[in-house]
Design an enzyme around this catalytic site. Structure first.
Site, PDB file in Angstrom:
ATOM      1  N   GLN A 138      -0.753  -5.390   9.377  1.00 15.24           N
ATOM      2  CA  GLN A 138      -1.758  -4.277   9.517  1.00 15.24           C
ATOM      3  C   GLN A 138      -1.351  -3.200  10.639  1.00 15.24           C
ATOM      4  OE1 GLN A 138      -4.501  -3.532   7.553  1.00 15.24           O
ATOM      5  NE2 GLN A 138      -5.005  -1.741   8.227  1.00 15.24           N
ATOM      6  N   LYS A 172     -10.252  -6.975   2.706  1.00 23.06           N
ATOM      7  CA  LYS A 172      -9.033  -7.504   1.907  1.00 23.06           C
ATOM      8  C   LYS A 172      -9.184  -8.755   1.622  1.00 23.06           C
ATOM      9  CE  LYS A 172      -5.940  -3.772   3.635  1.00 23.06           C
ATOM     10  NZ  LYS A 172      -4.913  -3.260   4.839  1.00 23.06           N
ATOM     11  N   ASP A 215       2.913  -3.881   0.680  1.00 19.17           N
ATOM     12  CA  ASP A 215       2.507  -2.934   1.194  1.00 19.17           C
ATOM     13  C   ASP A 215       3.273  -1.630   0.751  1.00 19.17           C
ATOM     14  OD1 ASP A 215       0.378  -2.274   2.950  1.00 19.17           O
ATOM     15  OD2 ASP A 215       1.452  -3.189   4.862  1.00 19.17           O
TER      16      ASP A 215
HETATM   17  N1  GUN Z   1      -3.104   0.985   8.156  1.00 22.82           N
HETATM   18  C1  GUN Z   1      -4.036   1.865   7.384  1.00 22.82           C
HETATM   19  N2  GUN Z   1      -3.714   1.723   6.037  1.00 22.82           N
HETATM   20  C2  GUN Z   1      -2.638   0.713   6.004  1.00 22.82           C
HETATM   21  C3  GUN Z   1      -2.001   0.108   4.766  1.00 22.82           C
HETATM   22  O1  GUN Z   1      -2.071   0.533   3.398  1.00 22.82           O
HETATM   23  N3  GUN Z   1      -1.283  -0.851   5.254  1.00 22.82           N
HETATM   24  C4  GUN Z   1      -1.104  -1.352   6.505  1.00 22.82           C
HETATM   25  N4  GUN Z   1      -0.388  -2.549   6.733  1.00 22.82           N
HETATM   26  N5  GUN Z   1      -1.511  -0.872   7.493  1.00 22.82           N
HETATM   27  C5  GUN Z   1      -2.470   0.033   7.096  1.00 22.82           C
END
Ligand code: GUN
Length: 297
Positions: free
Chosen positions: A99, A55, A122
């Site tokens: 995350q 990312k 998110d």
């Molecule tokens: N873990 C797996 N997918 C995601 C996501 O889209 N956002 C976050 N913060 N954690 C994740």
């Protein structure tokens, strides 16, 4: 049976990235603002490390500033909450992403609720999830289901009245996916069935689907005999399976048995190269929108 058309998430995410890049450039030229996102990772889960790294690399390519804060696996909840409070108050931070999964001493829902909803790129804050469910145009939608939605729209898959079957009821994908597709909206209006670990007759439900979305996290669960010929199949799964021939001892596979299902489906996402890149594209698009929205605060 002929082979299914591939739904190219890499190509479609590249289109979205170029739209975001143009948006970022406009924000810089017109307002002197550089969108910024802060990633927070707790512990050293290797998958989370890889996701956050990817990312960050993509953000930089688009001109989005990103920081990654890594906390020890034993970090108490209060400490993480204090960090979020600080980031909420930092005007250079337009988006905050903590995350998941988080270590067990931390209550994920309390963390997501603590993020300022205007920085919730998110889309997990209850305000944004609630608005999504109510059809009230939330500022942010969860990135993976929003990315799947965007794939379906940009590939011209008819949604109105379509039978959609979603496998998995998680808060990150299954539930918000259902909420997106059942809305009264020209790009939704689907008939949605959400299946989960207690559902009966799973294969039978799946065989009725015009669009089958697998997001339950079970390696190669969807087999060819669960898919209606010509159906659109979307594979959200990322599962580690042991593989002695791989250099790290495992390989990643989806929730769909691609080799078999692609002989029956009309269109299918490859995995990797399907849904994964779309999640990142939606996240960075959200970050640019968060920066724009912050201008009028
Ligand atoms: N873990 C797996 N997918 C995601 C996501 O889209 N956002 C976050 N913060 N954690 C994740």
């Amino acid at each position: 049976m002929s082979s299914a058309r591939l739904i190219d998430g890499k190509a479609i995410s590249a289109q979205i990235h170029s739209e975001t890049q143009a948006h970022v450039r406009t924000l810089q030229e017109k307002y002197g603002v550089t969108p910024g996102i802060t990633f927070v990772r707790v512990g050293d889960d290797p998958a989370s490390q890889a996701y956050v790294r990817m990312k960050g690399v993509k953000a930089a390519e688009l001109g989005i500033r990103s920081d990654t804060i890594v906390l020890d696996a034993a970090t108490p909840q209060a400490e993480l909450l204090a960090l979020i409070e600080k980031l909420n108050g930092d005007s250079a931070v337009h988006g905050i992403l903590v995350q998941a999964p988080l270590p067990k001493q931390i209550k994920e829902d309390e963390i997501f609720s603590a993020i300022d909803p205007r920085k919730d790129v998110d889309g997990f804050h209850p305000i944004n999830v609630g608005k999504l469910l109510l059809g009230q145009n939330p500022m942010f939608k969860p990135c993976t289901p929003a990315g799947v939605h965007e794939l379906l729209i940009r590939c011209g898959v008819p949604l109105s009245g379509a039978e959609v079957v979603i496998l998995g009821r998680g808060n990150i994908v299954g539930k918000p996916m259902a909420a997106i597709l059942l809305q009264k909206d020209k790009h939704a209006d689907a008939t949605v069935t959400l299946l989960h670990s207690r559902s009966k007759n799973i294969a039978e439900h799946c065989r009725r689907a015009d669009i089958l979305i697998a997001a339950m996290g079970q390696a190669l669960f969807v087999k060819a005999d669960m898919v209606k010929p010509g159906a659109v199949v979307i594979d959200v799964g990322v599962n580690r399976v042991d593989d002695a021939t791989a250099k790290n001892g495992y390989r990643l596979v989806g929730d769909v048995d691609f080799a078999a299902v692609s002989q029956v489906a009309g269109a299918i996402t490859p995995n990797p190269g399907g849904v994964g890149p779309m999640t990142i594209a939606m996240l960075l698009s959200n970050t640019a929108r968060a920066a724009e929205a912050a201008l009028s605060l």
